[in-house]
Enzyme design. Structure first.
Site, mmCIF file in Angstrom:
data_model
loop_
_atom_site.group_PDB
_atom_site.id
_atom_site.type_symbol
_atom_site.label_atom_id
_atom_site.label_comp_id
_atom_site.label_asym_id
_atom_site.label_seq_id
_atom_site.Cartn_x
_atom_site.Cartn_y
_atom_site.Cartn_z
ATOM 1 N NE ARG A 174 -98.943 -29.871 -13.479
ATOM 2 C CZ ARG A 174 -99.676 -29.176 -14.346
ATOM 3 N NH1 ARG A 174 -100.642 -28.397 -13.920
ATOM 4 N NH2 ARG A 174 -99.421 -29.255 -15.631
ATOM 5 C CD GLU A 181 -92.867 -43.851 -20.562
ATOM 6 O OE1 GLU A 181 -92.498 -44.111 -19.399
ATOM 7 O OE2 GLU A 181 -93.223 -42.708 -20.914
ATOM 8 C CB CYS A 226 -94.274 -38.397 -15.855
ATOM 9 S SG CYS A 226 -93.503 -36.787 -15.898
ATOM 10 C CG HIS A 237 -91.370 -40.275 -19.040
ATOM 11 N ND1 HIS A 237 -92.559 -40.343 -19.728
ATOM 12 C CD2 HIS A 237 -91.265 -39.007 -18.584
ATOM 13 C CE1 HIS A 237 -93.150 -39.160 -19.697
ATOM 14 N NE2 HIS A 237 -92.391 -38.336 -19.015
#
Ligand code: GLN
Length: 191
Positions: free
Chosen positions: A105, A171, A78, A169
């Site tokens: 972005r 994680e 990200c 993401h």
């Protein structure tokens, strides 16, 4: 096998947990000297402008460029992907400027600011659960960059040799297979 997570801002603890699930040891990197202890580095999500500013302030730009020159793998997620990119659309200066990609972005618009989906990723057998939060997308890839996954025809995961980048993401779920993929890259590099 030790893998660092750049710990200036953003989702650090979650990456450390996923690294350990993938069978390696995660270390929070707060000072450039610590880079010599690790064989690979993750740059987490957060806010790329803030992360970039802190990297400049603490000498990480030069230190991570050197780390990369040694062929040590780097994984940007990200905001970390934005930090890795050679080109950030909208005329901002790049941060590390290492990876041959252009990024846009906050590219998914307000309605889709944050969402989850299952993604097919090249090199991983079953779809991976992906969490997108005000995510960037890869608008262009240059020579040497391999596209690993797309979401609605937009590139969201790519690899250029020892550099790996995802718009989402990995994680934030229990699915640590993309971390496993990165740990394998680091293992191969340090053999
Ligand atoms: N929107 C953020 C940026 O542009 C990235 C968001 C994230 O890392 N989840 O820096």
């Amino acid at each position: 096998m030790k893998i660092g997570v750049l710990a200036l801002q953003g989702a650090v603890a979650e990456h450390l947990k996923s690294i350990s699930s993938a069978g390696a040891e995660g270390i929070a990197i707060k000072h450039i000297e610590q880079l010599s202890e690790v064989a690979g580095l993750i740059i987490p999500g957060g806010e790329s402008t803030t992360i970039g500013k802190l990297m400049r302030k603490y000498g990480f730009i030069e230190a991570i460029r050197e780390f990369s020159e040694q062929g040590k793998p780097i994984f940007g997620t990200c905001a970390g992907l934005i930090v890795l990119a050679k080109d950030i659309e909208g005329s901002e200066e790049p941060h590390l400027g290492l990876m041959n990609i252009s990024v846009s972005r906050n590219a998914f618009g307000r309605q889709r600011e944050s969402f989850e989906t299952d993604l097919d990723i090249k090199g991983i057998e079953q779809p991976v659960r992906a969490v997108f939060i005000r995510a960037p997308l890869i608008s262009q890839v240059g020579e040497g960059v391999e596209v690993l996954s797309e979401y609605q025809d937009e590139i969201v995961t790519a690899r250029e040799g020892h550099l790996l980048a995802s718009s989402f993401h990995p994680e934030l779920t229990d699915d640590y297979r993309l971390h496993q993929y990165f740990v394998d890259m680091v293992k191969q590099q340090s053999m």
